[in-house]
Design an enzyme around this catalytic site. Structure first.
Site, PDB file in Angstrom:
ATOM      1  N   ASP A  93     -33.477  -9.135 -86.088  1.00  0.00           N
ATOM      2  CA  ASP A  93     -34.239 -10.031 -85.206  1.00  0.00           C
ATOM      3  C   ASP A  93     -33.763  -9.939 -83.757  1.00  0.00           C
ATOM      4  O   ASP A  93     -33.690 -10.936 -83.039  1.00  0.00           O
ATOM      5  CB  ASP A  93     -34.158 -11.478 -85.697  1.00  0.00           C
ATOM      6  CG  ASP A  93     -35.174 -12.377 -85.010  1.00  0.00           C
ATOM      7  OD1 ASP A  93     -36.213 -11.861 -84.552  1.00  0.00           O
ATOM      8  OD2 ASP A  93     -34.924 -13.599 -84.918  1.00  0.00           O
ATOM      9  N   SER A 125     -34.746 -19.838 -79.262  1.00  0.00           N
ATOM     10  CA  SER A 125     -34.594 -18.512 -79.859  1.00  0.00           C
ATOM     11  C   SER A 125     -34.421 -17.448 -78.791  1.00  0.00           C
ATOM     12  O   SER A 125     -35.180 -17.393 -77.812  1.00  0.00           O
ATOM     13  CB  SER A 125     -35.819 -18.176 -80.712  1.00  0.00           C
ATOM     14  OG  SER A 125     -35.859 -18.976 -81.858  1.00  0.00           O
ATOM     15  N   HIS A 146     -38.573 -11.830 -82.756  1.00  0.00           N
ATOM     16  CA  HIS A 146     -39.751 -12.652 -83.057  1.00  0.00           C
ATOM     17  C   HIS A 146     -40.294 -13.372 -81.816  1.00  0.00           C
ATOM     18  O   HIS A 146     -41.394 -13.907 -81.846  1.00  0.00           O
ATOM     19  CB  HIS A 146     -39.423 -13.663 -84.159  1.00  0.00           C
ATOM     20  CG  HIS A 146     -38.585 -14.826 -83.725  1.00  0.00           C
ATOM     21  ND1 HIS A 146     -37.213 -14.859 -83.854  1.00  0.00           N
ATOM     22  CD2 HIS A 146     -38.932 -16.012 -83.172  1.00  0.00           C
ATOM     23  CE1 HIS A 146     -36.751 -16.022 -83.416  1.00  0.00           C
ATOM     24  NE2 HIS A 146     -37.773 -16.733 -82.987  1.00  0.00           N
TER      25      HIS A 146
END
Length: 477
Positions: free
Chosen positions: A220, A300, A190
């Site tokens: 992911d 992230s 993402h």
């Protein structure tokens, strides 16, 4: 009485004292006194021809003497009874104290056995009722986190995604780790999905433009590639081998990343709060590790390291809220190794089923953008109603094209076409899900296998139709 007895036990003669008062003076005769130790009685033997008098004031008869003897005997018996009681009490107390001491010793022995059961590492021992811990064997050096950070620090990256090829319009930031010496980088899908230009920057400030090699939305994860100079001193991460060192609940974890996009190379630490936590991240069902280390937007894709500086996961999510603190999540290292290796070697993760169709989701909020990119879809996703002929949107997941890899079941009477709206998906054994968005399809397919047959209920021109498809293997994003 004014008489005084001396040497009563040896039977010698004894004389009475004379009274100082002349009118009361009476001389008592000599007598012999003997004591019976068995009965506790005294016996008196007066000399022949003499009168026996105990009281110089008045003479007493034999019955009075016997009363005195009886009284003395009772006193002796009372004294002996008191002595016996005292002795019995002391013996009882001694028995009770001995029993308590023996019980305490037995309890201590039992506690010691229980406390030492299963502890063969020498860290703990029982000393009486107290637990003694050898703290020197448990203490972690004060600079342990610092050393681990030093080992992992240079392999961490700032990742910036741009919407244009000139890298002038920044769309978002994240983190990543250098996976191998030949320039492969692992981050979250993402962070980089859908962006045209990606720039990576090491902790020393050196920057490179990266190529997006492959990605896997289900886990992911994504893999980027840069070209490092021959004299580069940057080393890739050391990956933890969980077969030799299993992940342990409560162990120290260290997150290195770029929270908020501008607090670059931030280090936070915490503990591993849960080994497996089933959660849904932006519609995707995942099994992640839960951590207490502070992570935020921008972390992230960054590395989660153990106390030795080895990579144990990739940070990808957190629970946000005013009343929430210290609840972050990371992709486990075993998943990272498996997916990253396959993405690098093959460009996809094997064994993932797919329908073989390209889809787009239309909502009341994104329809303008969708119709701009796919103008031919307008006639299928809108309807005219009312006297003014105003158009309204029909939200749903629509087919925009099919791939050559799609395989229809032999008994399928229909095939998929442009504009078909997917309504429901079901398996051969009757399990089904109503399709709300593309993520609901992805979650459903994640529980199926390549080669399974699924049945799609679609809406075409206001009619419900069924299309049966054999799932193929996904070989791309």
């Amino acid at each position: 009485m004014n008489d005084e007895f001396k040497n009563l036990n040896n039977g010698e003669s004894q004389n009475t004292e004379e009274n100082s008062s002349a009118e009361n003076t009476v001389q008592n005769p000599e007598y012999e006194v003997s004591f019976d130790s068995t009965t506790g009685n005294y016996s008196y033997t007066p000399e022949p021809g003499n009168a026996f008098t105990l009281n110089p004031v008045e003479n007493q008869n034999t019955s009075e003497v016997k009363d005195i003897q009886k009284e003395n005997t009772q006193k002796k018996k009372q004294k002996r009874s008191a002595l016996v009681c005292i002795t019995a009490i002391m013996i009882s107390l001694a028995i009770i104290v001995t029993a308590i001491s023996a019980g305490a010793f037995a309890i201590d022995s039992i506690i010691g056995k229980i406390g030492n059961f299963g502890h063969n590492d020498g860290l703990a021992s029982i000393d009486g009722p107290k637990l003694t811990v050898n703290k020197s064997d448990l203490e972690v050096p004060m600079n342990a986190v610092s050393k681990a950070t030093y080992i992992a620090y240079d392999s961490t990256l700032l990742i910036e995604a741009f919407t244009d090829s000139s890298a002038s319009t920044l769309a978002g930031t994240g983190s990543g780790v250098l996976w191998s010496e030949d320039g492969y980088i692992v981050t979250c899908n993402h962070v980089v999905e859908g962006y045209e230009t990606i720039k990576v920057t090491f902790t020393d400030g050196t920057s490179y433009f990266a190529e997006a090699m492959a990605n896997d939305p289900l886990t992911d994860l994504a893999v980027l590639k840069i070209t490092l100079p021959l004299n580069s001193e940057v080393l890739p991460v050391t990956v933890r081998d969980t077969e030799k060192t299993k992940l342990t609940l409560g162990e120290t974890v260290i997150a290195i990343g770029n929270p908020l996009g501008y607090l670059t190379n931030t280090v936070t630490d915490g503990i591993l709060s849960s080994l497996e936590r089933e959660i849904t991240v932006e519609g995707t069902n995942m099994v992640l590790m839960q951590i207490s280390a502070a992570v935020n937007s921008g972390n992230s894709g960054g590395g989660l390291f153990d106390i030795n500086g080895s990579l144990m996961g990739i940070v990808n999510a957190k629970i946000a809220g005013d009343s929430v603190e210290g609840i972050g999540f990371a992709i486990p290292i075993d998943t990272v190794i498996d997916v990253a290796t396959q993405l690098i070697d093959k460009g996809y993760v094997s064994g993932r089923p797919q329908i073989g169709v390209n889809l787009v989701t239309v909502t009341n909020y994104n329809y303008s953008e969708v119709f701009k990119n796919y103008p031919e879809l307008r006639e299928f996703a809108t309807t005219s109603s009312g006297r003014w002929g105003m158009s309204s949107i029909i939200p749903g997941v629509y087919v925009i094209s099919t791939s050559e890899s799609i395989k229809y079941a032999k008994d399928s009477k229909e095939t998929l076409k442009l504009g078909d709206r997917l309504y429901q998906i079901a398996t051969e054994d009757g399990n089904f899900v109503t399709i709300e968005d593309q993520q609901s399809i992805q979650n459903f397919l994640a529980e199926q296998n390549v080669g399974d047959t699924i049945h799609l209920t679609i809406m075409r021109s206001g009619k419900a139709l069924t299309v049966s498809i054999v799932l193929g293997e996904k070989t791309g994003p």
